[in-house]
Design a protein around this motif. Sequence first.
Motif, PDB file in Angstrom:
ATOM      1  N   ALA A  79      -3.836   2.575 -13.189  1.00  0.00           N
ATOM      2  CA  ALA A  79      -3.899   3.446 -12.009  1.00  0.00           C
ATOM      3  C   ALA A  79      -5.291   3.434 -11.395  1.00  0.00           C
ATOM      4  CB  ALA A  79      -3.506   4.869 -12.403  1.00  0.00           C
ATOM      5  N   ASN A 108      -7.860  -1.884  -4.424  1.00  0.00           N
ATOM      6  CA  ASN A 108      -8.075  -1.484  -3.032  1.00  0.00           C
ATOM      7  C   ASN A 108      -9.183  -2.313  -2.398  1.00  0.00           C
ATOM      8  OD1 ASN A 108      -6.113   0.466  -3.016  1.00  0.00           O
ATOM      9  ND2 ASN A 108      -7.475   2.162  -2.552  1.00  0.00           N
ATOM     10  N   SER A 168       0.874  -1.174   0.000  1.00  0.00           N
ATOM     11  CA  SER A 168       0.000   0.000   0.000  1.00  0.00           C
ATOM     12  C   SER A 168       0.907   1.219   0.000  1.00  0.00           C
ATOM     13  CB  SER A 168      -0.917  -0.008   1.227  1.00  0.00           C
ATOM     14  OG  SER A 168      -1.735   1.143   1.235  1.00  0.00           O
ATOM     15  N   TYR A 225       7.920   1.634  -7.011  1.00  0.00           N
ATOM     16  CA  TYR A 225       6.822   1.422  -7.962  1.00  0.00           C
ATOM     17  C   TYR A 225       7.272   0.576  -9.149  1.00  0.00           C
ATOM     18  CZ  TYR A 225       3.104   4.436  -6.121  1.00  0.00           C
ATOM     19  OH  TYR A 225       2.093   4.967  -5.372  1.00  0.00           O
ATOM     20  N   LEU A 269       0.193   8.649 -10.510  1.00  0.00           N
ATOM     21  CA  LEU A 269       0.474   7.253 -10.849  1.00  0.00           C
ATOM     22  C   LEU A 269       0.771   7.082 -12.342  1.00  0.00           C
ATOM     23  CD1 LEU A 269      -2.088   5.213  -8.706  1.00  0.00           C
ATOM     24  CD2 LEU A 269       0.307   5.719  -8.217  1.00  0.00           C
ATOM     25  N   PHE A 302      -3.695   1.748  -3.411  1.00  0.00           N
ATOM     26  CA  PHE A 302      -3.460   3.190  -3.384  1.00  0.00           C
ATOM     27  C   PHE A 302      -3.829   3.708  -2.010  1.00  0.00           C
ATOM     28  CE2 PHE A 302      -5.169   7.567  -4.038  1.00  0.00           C
ATOM     29  CZ  PHE A 302      -4.008   8.175  -4.460  1.00  0.00           C
ATOM     30  N   GLN A 339       2.202   5.120  -1.648  1.00  0.00           N
ATOM     31  CA  GLN A 339       1.698   6.401  -2.094  1.00  0.00           C
ATOM     32  C   GLN A 339       2.716   7.062  -3.032  1.00  0.00           C
ATOM     33  OE1 GLN A 339       2.451   5.773   1.263  1.00  0.00           O
ATOM     34  NE2 GLN A 339       0.504   4.719   1.457  1.00  0.00           N
ATOM     35  N   ALA A 349      -6.678   1.968  -7.583  1.00  0.00           N
ATOM     36  CA  ALA A 349      -7.392   2.792  -6.612  1.00  0.00           C
ATOM     37  C   ALA A 349      -8.820   2.322  -6.355  1.00  0.00           C
ATOM     38  CB  ALA A 349      -7.414   4.245  -7.082  1.00  0.00           C
ATOM     39  N   LEU A 354      -3.447  10.763  -7.111  1.00  0.00           N
ATOM     40  CA  LEU A 354      -3.798   9.623  -7.955  1.00  0.00           C
ATOM     41  C   LEU A 354      -3.279   9.818  -9.372  1.00  0.00           C
ATOM     42  CD1 LEU A 354      -5.288   6.963  -8.464  1.00  0.00           C
ATOM     43  CD2 LEU A 354      -7.394   8.280  -8.755  1.00  0.00           C
TER      44      LEU A 354
END
Length: 231
Positions: A163, A171, A89, A122, A154, A134, A91, A167, A151
């Motif tokens: 992406a 998720n 997870s 990443y 990404l 995300f 960011q 999210a 967001l």
Amino acid sequence: MGATQIKISGGGGVSSAYDDIDVQQYTYEEMKAAVDVAKTWNTYVAAHIFTDDAVQTALKAGVKSIEHGMLILSKKTWKMMKKQDAWLSIQPLLNDEDALVFDNAYSTEKFERVTSGTDNAYKTAKKMGINMAFGTDALFDPKAAAQGKMLAKLKNWFTPYEALKIATSENARLLALSGPRNPYRDGPLGVVKEGAYADLILVDGNPLKDLDLVADPAKKLRCDHERWKDI
């Protein structure tokens, strides 16, 4: 108290005053105890962690979600994550125009250290096929209102489809690991179908072609009756 998951701080933090990034804040036995207790409630443990040693300890203990992980450098660690079907997870925190601002030089230095590994984390996670979620990492932070912009960042590593999938439905897969503790268990998450839980938004444009649309919610995501009455 109704918790659906447990999150622990398995390593040092950025904003905290006295713990450096390299430290581990739980022993294996302590992490294993947290995981064992979570299992008795049929749910899982997530851990705030940045570095290889702490991540490896957490994975050995059975932690399911590694929160952040920007400084994972060892191939061994990535292989452990893949083998155990763990989650990252992470960011898109970068030392850019949206960098977090701290009132002390120590936290600023730690932020710079952590963000120096974001790109590699990443790229490696994507190459290895690691489960990715995300995360916001913006609790009680005024920057929480800018999550659309986060967001959109990404796009540095993913297609718009990839992406948006991370999210939304990805998720949802992570949250669903809480099993019977999942507060949405009477309907699926992360899908658009009858009976599912979903927040649907109308976008003025096609975010599958232009991910930057989500970075401008005031203009591109606003859904007023007059604007959309003919849809």
